[in-house]
Motif scaffolding. Structure first.
Motif, short mmCIF file in Angstrom:
data_model
loop_
_atom_site.label_atom_id
_atom_site.label_comp_id
_atom_site.label_asym_id
_atom_site.label_seq_id
_atom_site.Cartn_x
_atom_site.Cartn_y
_atom_site.Cartn_z
N SER A 120 0.84 -1.26 0.07
CA SER A 120 0.08 0.07 -0.25
C SER A 120 0.83 1.23 0.06
CB SER A 120 -0.88 -0.01 1.33
OG SER A 120 -1.87 -0.94 1.33
N SER A 121 0.37 2.44 -0.71
CA SER A 121 0.77 3.62 -0.62
C SER A 121 1.12 4.24 0.86
CB SER A 121 0.41 4.72 -1.56
OG SER A 121 -0.85 4.87 -0.85
N TYR A 122 1.81 4.87 1.30
CA TYR A 122 1.62 5.35 2.79
C TYR A 122 0.46 6.08 3.13
CZ TYR A 122 3.06 7.55 7.00
OH TYR A 122 3.19 7.89 8.54
N PRO A 123 -0.08 6.82 2.39
CA PRO A 123 -1.63 7.20 2.91
C PRO A 123 -2.71 6.36 2.96
CG PRO A 123 -0.62 8.92 1.00
CD PRO A 123 0.06 7.67 1.19
N SER A 124 -2.75 5.20 2.12
CA SER A 124 -3.56 4.27 2.01
C SER A 124 -3.19 3.46 3.44
CB SER A 124 -3.75 3.44 0.97
OG SER A 124 -3.96 4.18 -0.21
N ALA A 125 -1.90 2.88 3.48
CA ALA A 125 -1.56 2.18 4.72
C ALA A 125 -1.92 2.84 5.99
CB ALA A 125 0.01 2.08 4.65
N TYR A 126 -1.59 4.35 6.25
CA TYR A 126 -1.81 4.84 7.30
C TYR A 126 -3.47 4.81 7.62
CZ TYR A 126 -0.68 8.38 10.84
OH TYR A 126 -0.68 9.06 12.06
N SER A 127 -4.13 5.10 6.68
CA SER A 127 -5.75 5.09 6.94
C SER A 127 -6.16 3.54 7.54
CB SER A 127 -6.33 5.36 5.56
OG SER A 127 -6.05 6.76 5.30
N ASP A 137 3.63 10.80 -17.77
CA ASP A 137 3.10 9.54 -18.26
C ASP A 137 3.86 8.41 -18.32
OD1 ASP A 137 0.63 10.70 -18.32
OD2 ASP A 137 0.73 11.20 -20.48
N ALA A 138 5.37 8.70 -18.65
CA ALA A 138 6.31 7.76 -18.90
C ALA A 138 6.70 7.35 -17.35
CB ALA A 138 7.50 8.20 -19.22
N LEU A 139 6.49 7.87 -16.05
CA LEU A 139 7.14 7.47 -14.83
C LEU A 139 5.93 6.81 -14.09
CD1 LEU A 139 9.09 10.85 -13.97
CD2 LEU A 139 9.88 8.37 -14.76
N LYS A 140 4.54 7.30 -14.48
CA LYS A 140 3.61 6.71 -13.55
C LYS A 140 3.34 5.13 -13.69
CE LYS A 140 0.08 9.10 -15.11
NZ LYS A 140 -1.30 9.65 -15.16
N THR A 141 3.20 4.80 -12.37
CA THR A 141 2.86 3.06 -12.01
C THR A 141 1.80 3.22 -11.05
OG1 THR A 141 4.61 2.85 -10.34
CG2 THR A 141 5.23 2.37 -12.68
N LYS A 142 1.34 2.19 -10.60
CA LYS A 142 0.47 1.90 -9.58
C LYS A 142 1.02 2.53 -8.33
CE LYS A 142 -2.68 -1.23 -6.87
NZ LYS A 142 -3.04 -2.76 -6.93
N ARG A 158 0.82 10.13 -9.37
CA ARG A 158 1.19 11.43 -9.91
C ARG A 158 1.61 12.56 -8.93
NH1 ARG A 158 -0.48 14.66 -14.49
NH2 ARG A 158 0.05 16.76 -14.38
N THR A 159 1.03 12.54 -7.72
CA THR A 159 1.28 13.37 -6.51
C THR A 159 2.89 12.98 -6.10
OG1 THR A 159 -0.87 13.82 -5.83
CG2 THR A 159 0.95 14.02 -4.05
N LYS A 160 3.07 11.79 -5.92
CA LYS A 160 4.39 11.35 -5.59
C LYS A 160 5.40 11.69 -6.47
CE LYS A 160 7.65 8.56 -4.15
NZ LYS A 160 8.60 8.86 -3.26
#
Length: 415
Positions: free
Chosen positions: A137-144, A302-307, A311-313
């Protein structure tokens, strides 16, 4: 004079912000409003559409009495440290009695109780957070997720079902956690967000739209007039002035050449030393550049984005390279030490009264200009550097003197 504090970006100040301001005054029974506002670069890792002085003028015309700058060291952080810096700034003024933030639900009790329970991160909560992170999980999701699991584990199943992951609930929770950690005396309030959701990209109401939707109108459509029904008259007047001067709008597109220059003149090891550059992102970035068909910001994202790389990261990571924000200057220990000064961007006559009180009651030095700072501060140096970077990219400037506005400009005064 009873005073309410607001934590804002005002990018730009719109009708929804004015509603929030007025309701905050009502709920806190306040006589004056102090806003702590991000400067030229914002929490989601992007530049402001107008510079901080223009946005300060719009805020003062919209009902704020005193506008303070949130140092870039905190303004460009994820929720935990963004909130910590903002709440610490308001508390340090010594004149703010309460603060009010918007949430999806308008419910304070569950958020406040959860904040008290997890503010000092008990071992059981830390274990749940670590487990969620290890599961990908991303940190925000993990925290929640960890908060919900922790509340359930201590018999608070009623609170465990609360939607902590919603963006404004996440920020609100961290405001309250920050208040607990610093032992603040301010009273917290929240009001429900109306008619447009956080980050909503479309305009669905004749008068209220998210700042994201308004920026999309301004940056993609280029039609300043289209925003007129969505912002107060004072904001629109400021925007007309900024647009006619050629200084606005500003977006990531204005910084691409600076960014690419920074990237290609660094080794992977050097890039890895910047804040938010984690998990080998420096290699992904350098590998992506030769494959781009266009040297624009959106193709790069667009070239960098993954799950995992949202975008914010990515924006925060790229911003850390642009601003040369090294990890060593942003450790948890250094950030927890708190803000080092209170920077004044503008005020009204009522705000001037607050400043007189602050001279006696503020816990930190109050700065009206970076040139007259009575202290040496890494954070202030980062602020003035960020301003210079922004001014270099802001259109409409022919003089290099614009880079030094932090040292030459006095606060904006309205009324």
């Amino acid at each position: 004079m009873r005073t309410v504090g607001l934590i804002v970006e005002y990018n730009p100040f719109h009708n929804g912000h004015q509603y929030h301001l007025r309701e905050s005054v009502k709920i806190a029974k306040a006589d004056a409003v102090v806003a702590v506002m991000s400067g030229h670069f914002l929490q989601r890792g992007e530049p402001a559409v107008m510079d901080k002085w223009a946005r300060t003028e719009a805020a003062l015309r919209g009902g704020c009495d005193l506008v303070l700058e949130l140092p870039v060291a905190y303004a460009t952080q994820a929720a935990e440290w963004f909130a910590y810096g903002a709440v610490s700034t308001l508390e340090a003024t010594g004149v703010v009695d309460a603060f009010c933030f918007g949430t999806e639900s308008g419910e304070l009790e569950v958020l406040h109780e959860a904040a008290k329970l997890v503010a000092h991160e008990p071992p059981a909560f830390q274990s749940l957070l670590k487990e969620a992170m290890e599961n990908g999980s991303s940190y925000p999701s993990a925290y929640s997720s960890a908060i919900a699991s922790y509340l359930a584990s201590i018999g608070r199943s009623d609170a465990a079902d609360f939607p902590f992951a919603q963006p404004n609930h996440t920020l609100g929770l961290h405001y309250l956690i920050a208040l607990e950690r610093i032992g603040g005396r301010m009273l917290p309030y929240t009001i429900r967000r109306e008619k447009s959701e956080y980050g909503q990209t479309t305009v669905t109401d004749s008068a209220i739209a998210s700042a994201t939707a308004i920026r999309k109108l301004l940056l993609e459509g280029g039609e300043l007039e289209a925003s007129k029904p969505l912002v107060p008259a004072g904001t629109f007047a400021v925007m007309q002035k900024e647009w006619s001067s050629g200084r606005s709008p500003v977006s990531w597109a204005n910084f691409v050449q600076q960014l690419l220059h920074a990237v290609v003149t660094h080794t992977p090891e050097q890039l890895a030393g910047y804040r938010e550059m984690t998990e080998g992102l420096e290699h992904r970035l350098l590998q992506a550049l030769p494959k781009l068909n266009h040297t624009g910001f959106e193709p790069l994202i667009d070239a960098l984005k993954t799950k995992r790389y949202t975008r914010t990261k990515l924006q925060r990571s790229l911003l850390s390279i642009l601003l040369r924000h090294k990890k060593e200057d942003f450790t948890a220990e250094k950030l927890a030490a708190g803000v080092q000064y209170i920077r004044v961007l503008g005020f009204t006559s009522k705000g001037q009264q607050l400043l007189r009180r602050m001279k006696k009651e503020a816990k930190l030095p109050v700065l009206l200009s970076a040139a007259r700072a009575p202290i040496e501060s890494v954070y202030l140096e980062l602020d003035t550097q960020a301003s210079a970077v922004y001014m270099l990219a802001q259109p409409g400037h022919e003089s290099a003197a614009a880079m030094y506005r932090d040292f030459t400009d006095r606060p904006i005064i309205i009324g």
